[in-house]
Design a protein around this motif. Structure first.
Motif, PDB file in Angstrom:
ATOM      1  N   LEU A  39      56.786   6.712 -48.232  1.00 13.92           N
ATOM      2  CA  LEU A  39      55.357   6.687 -48.575  1.00 13.92           C
ATOM      3  C   LEU A  39      54.560   7.037 -47.322  1.00 13.92           C
ATOM      4  O   LEU A  39      54.623   6.314 -46.332  1.00 13.92           O
ATOM      5  N   TYR A  40      53.830   8.131 -47.356  1.00 11.35           N
ATOM      6  CA  TYR A  40      53.116   8.610 -46.176  1.00 11.35           C
ATOM      7  C   TYR A  40      51.629   8.764 -46.425  1.00 11.35           C
ATOM      8  O   TYR A  40      51.208   9.260 -47.468  1.00 11.35           O
ATOM      9  N   THR A 137      49.717  13.745 -57.922  1.00 11.26           N
ATOM     10  CA  THR A 137      50.702  12.927 -57.220  1.00 11.26           C
ATOM     11  C   THR A 137      51.825  12.539 -58.175  1.00 11.26           C
ATOM     12  O   THR A 137      51.571  12.076 -59.270  1.00 11.26           O
ATOM     13  N   PHE A 139      55.973  10.683 -58.394  1.00 11.57           N
ATOM     14  CA  PHE A 139      56.790   9.680 -57.719  1.00 11.57           C
ATOM     15  C   PHE A 139      58.232   9.809 -58.197  1.00 11.57           C
ATOM     16  O   PHE A 139      58.490   9.863 -59.398  1.00 11.57           O
ATOM     17  N   ARG A 153      59.050   9.698 -51.505  1.00 19.09           N
ATOM     18  CA  ARG A 153      59.051   9.182 -52.874  1.00 19.09           C
ATOM     19  C   ARG A 153      57.769   9.605 -53.585  1.00 19.09           C
ATOM     20  O   ARG A 153      57.803  10.045 -54.719  1.00 19.09           O
ATOM     21  N   GLU A 154      56.645   9.452 -52.904  1.00 20.75           N
ATOM     22  CA  GLU A 154      55.382   9.897 -53.491  1.00 20.75           C
ATOM     23  C   GLU A 154      55.064  11.268 -52.903  1.00 20.75           C
ATOM     24  O   GLU A 154      55.128  11.446 -51.683  1.00 20.75           O
TER      25      GLU A 154
END
Lengths: 569, 569
Positions: A39-40, A137, A139, A153-154
């Motif tokens: 997750l960034y 977005t 996931f 992941r996202e």
């Protein structure tokens, strides 16, 4: 943008947790910051690049006639049950429950949602074809997220879904999207290749992957430089070599006391690796439905292709044989296996290249021994023959128009001709010209928008940092002021140049932070600005500017007119 | 855009599930489609409007010096634990677990994430002030999602967070954001009002809400037309009226056999409602820490303000008294309550207006009776006095500069001066000019981007559909072709006009669908295009175009030059 009013935060040290160059450089340049595994946060600098990619994708999708919309991130279980993907998608599907204990997932892709939308909205063939897309977005709950945004992941994905009354219309849109993708990656300034691909889990008829070429790429691609042929190595056909030579050696056992691999045996015997044969023991299903011990044979210098193997009769769900099974059928321990004299009947499948060999070397089915001078027909029965191996550099191209080269690539786009899999599963129909309800054919077309940012860096970097293609750069030009606080005339000249470039539509950043030149230049190179202009007191006196392209080895001294021409004004 | 290549899907029927006009019209116009409770797909038409709002918000935020970035949707529990909001946020926080059983939430707001980002990125006061913003998807697990995107669970929010070395800098940025919000809503063409607001759960020092004015608004706003004063009715101060008149009536019991409400009693006695007093029985906490029976008195024509009540000593956690408690303390059943002769000692708090009354009417604490001619000091001891009520239309403005008006509004923006609540809780510091670590002051600034779309419709619609303000319209101009297939000259003229308008930067749609004029015009009105131009064979012969503004009552016949001028070219 004035850098003094922006938030640029570069790092001098290379972050320890990053394994690949794009992840390292995105952290060093301050484009992303980790919030949790996979997750960034996209910093202001990173977001500028991401948005530039998005804009190019959007423009070309619109130009191609696709229509933008946006579906929710959170989607109900019931929808995913209709296609069976609630279970089939596996643990990458992030599932959750709301306060009323209803089940939902965070969308990794939207075939179900768009088909549901379509079946509510479209009733007649007259409204077709339609191609809906969104840039949103997504996931995927990767078991081992890594490599920064390359495998986060996202992530941001452009996904498009087309609907057609017949296969011909689908084929035309598939081609349209293929061409659109080529335009997108060309505009982004990336070296890429489109390759035929395995359709994998999404299913359907035709499929191409678009790869950004980079030595660090996860995928190996086979392509012919003298024709259009290109495919993922997983799928590229290894065609049969010329006819088998006649036997010329006697069959003989050779001692290979510690030599288990083909490489070791070839070295010991002083023969080319291509004269040895590798035996891979697997358990398939026999015609009687019982487990069947099978040896798959490939040349010592080749690799078994597991996808090809699994496509053969009886091997759809094969597994590797264990030591007990090998002992039972061949009477040997691993390392010395071969198709000659098994203890029990076995199935033998030879790769096309192996079937064309004479006088080759195999394991003797006993410890410390191999057998040389083996020949088909003389020492062994003619084998079952199939394409079992990965192609290698120099193989003939399957289209007969040259030889194959191998390159590594990073998958950033994928086009699928889905057919009617989703429209049938979800009872989605339209009326055709005869008033009959028919299932529309569908295509789907994805681009990993955030992944492109990392892939571009893998392809375009040097020791000093990122070398953005112009279309993706956070800014096209950096105007650097030497000692902005000491010399108002220098600042004024830099401001004037900055305004002039902005007015000409050139996305420019003014580095007015007042850093020492070394630190300033290091930042501008690290973050990969394609064009750098330095405004200094000494230059101004002489009426010139120092210009350097990011990828050039030295600066040039230019007067203003030449400079502006060089910058494309 | 040519409508024949777009996907427009309007509905003739008003959808039954929609309760408010914006929800009805968004469904009828085909702007949104429901995927599940509180989850909506934005169709191509709806997304065009949403993106226009986004663009204005982004431009004005950039102009104000805020810097765009993007934080993940999925955020780890640990982060939310740092501020205690993992629990405190309540069930609106959508919680989930990944495949490794780690806990996360879908972000409803991002104070924690941005403070975490800031503490990793910023070390010195020299980098301040900073204002980071993002325009991203948020989620609140509403217990009863309804009204379409007005109160959806998944929505688009612009959230900004500023960081400051001191309160003066925070105050300056708060003002900057306040002004920026005013510019945003002005540019969007909305009638709006900024009001002082209760800070609610987010906490902090100062707070203003921005409301789009609409009769259907959930919030009541008090404002002064002759000064800048404006506040949510919940917060607006009701100031004390002039001095109390002298008593002129005797105390007497009056029979009110079935009259329980002030309205009924006033009607029976033939007196103004403003001469009656309403007694609201609540249980607070006495100075001894025990439950304390309390009567809150407001004038018959006023409403108790529960927020004001809860701010009084001992009433922070008050509740309404039940019948048994009322009987115990007053000896009466509800409907006939009053402060005179309670059975047990009680606390009496009079609203400022009640304290200024003479000769008023209260309940007699026995069934079927009230008491008239009641006077403070003579019949009752002087009461505890407080501001207990909601302001009403015509009340004096608290700034003394006029009278209050009441309007209804829909909250679409909110600015908060947070102070150091989050920076302290999350141990976020920067070094000040003396090298000392200090907690930065913070502000946060939200705009409900998707909510604005619905609020604009609540404010701007008529019987035919939506009347978009120009800046939010999916297209500014619709060029409608009458019988496009029958008359090539008409189509050519319409195409020429369409191209001319596009070239002039006017966002135009060409209705080339070939619908009958009635159906075509109904669609164009329903979807709210501000300007409609009709190109017909008859008009062309006469050298003119039929023009109609969406909000005009009739069409005008214009030549091309006048038309183009009218359309702003």
């Amino acid at each position: 943008m004035r850098l003094s009013r922006f938030h640029l935060h570069t790092e001098k040290e290379t972050p320890a947790e990053a394994e690949i160059v794009s992840h390292k450089l995105m952290l060093k340049a301050g484009m992303i910051r980790k919030l949790a595994a996979g997750l960034y946060t996209w910093t202001p600098l990173g977001l500028r690049v991401l948005r530039k990619v998005e804009a190019v994708v959007r423009e070309e999708m619109n130009r191609a006639g696709a229509i933008e919309m946006a579906m929710p991130s959170i989607q109900p279980r019931e929808l995913w049950e209709e296609t069976g993907r609630w279970e089939k998608f596996g643990p990458q599907l992030l599932k959750l429950r709301d306060r009323k204990d209803q089940e939902y997932c965070f969308t990794p892709t939207a075939e179900e949602a768009v088909t549901d939308f379509f079946r509510q909205e479209v009733a007649s063939y007259k409204q077709l074809p339609l191609n809906f897309y969104q840039i949103t977005t997504k996931f995927r709950d990767e078991i081992r997220p890594r490599f920064g945004v390359m495998r986060a992941r996202e992530f941001v994905m452009k996904d498009a879904y087309s609907f057609h009354i017949d296969d011909a219309s689908l084929a035309a849109e598939y081609r349209n999207m293929y061409d659109t993708y080529a335009r997108i990656f060309t505009r982004l300034g990336l070296r890429f290749r489109a390759v035929a691909a395995d359709t994998g889990a999404i299913g359907g008829n035709a499929s191409h992957e678009f790869h950004v070429l980079a030595d660090s790429g996860e995928d190996a691609l086979a392509f012919c430089e003298t024709s259009d042929y290109a495919a993922n190595v997983e799928l590229a056909e290894a065609i049969a070599p010329g006819p088998r030579p006649a036997p010329s050696e006697p069959l003989r056992e050779v001692a290979t006391p510690t030599q288990k691999t083909c490489e070791e045996v070839a070295a010991l015997l002083g023969i080319p690796l291509a004269r040895t044969v590798k035996s891979v023991a697997v358990i398939g299903t026999g015609p009687d439905g019982q487990p069947q011990f099978t040896l798959a044979l490939v040349r010592g210098d080749h690799m078994v292709n597991t996808i090809k193997l699994a496509k053969l009769p009886g091997l759809a769900e094969y597994r590797l044989a264990n030591e007990a099974e090998i002992l039972e059928y061949l009477g040997s321990e691993p390392g010395f296996l071969g198709p000659l004299n098994p203890r029990k009947p076995i199935r033998v499948i030879a790769d096309r290249s192996v079937a064309a060999m004479a006088d080759f070397v195999i394991g003797a089915n006993k410890p410390g021994a191999h057998i040389a001078g083996v020949n088909w027909g003389r020492d062994l029965p003619e084998p079952e023959v199939a394409d079992l191996r990965n192609v290698v550099e120099g193989d003939p191209s399957p289209d007969g128009k040259g030889v194959l080269r191998i390159a590594r690539g990073i998958e950033v786009g994928h086009v699928f001709a889905l057919g009617r899999k989703y429209s049938e599963a979800m009872h989605c129909t339209v009326l055709d010209a005869h008033g009959k309800a028919v299932h529309p054919a569908m295509g789907c077309y994805g681009i990993g928008v955030s992944r492109i940012v990392a892939a571009a860096i893998e392809q375009n970097h040097d020791d000093a940092g990122i070398c953005w293609p112009e279309a993706m750069a956070p800014w096209q030009v950096a105007v650097c002021i030497i000692n902005p606080k000491q010399d108002p005339a220098v600042t004024a000249a830099a401001e004037a140049l900055y305004s002039e470039l902005l007015a000409a539509g050139i996305d420019t950043v003014l580095d007015d932070r007042g850093l020492r030149p070394g630190a300033m230049f290091a930042d501008i190179e690290l973050i990969g600005i394609p064009h750098r202009v330095v405004v200094s007191a000494r230059g101004l006196e002489a009426g010139h500017y120092e210009y350097r392209a990011r990828t050039a080895s030295a600066s040039e001294t230019l007067d203003k007119v030449t400079l502006l021409t060089r910058l494309g004004r």
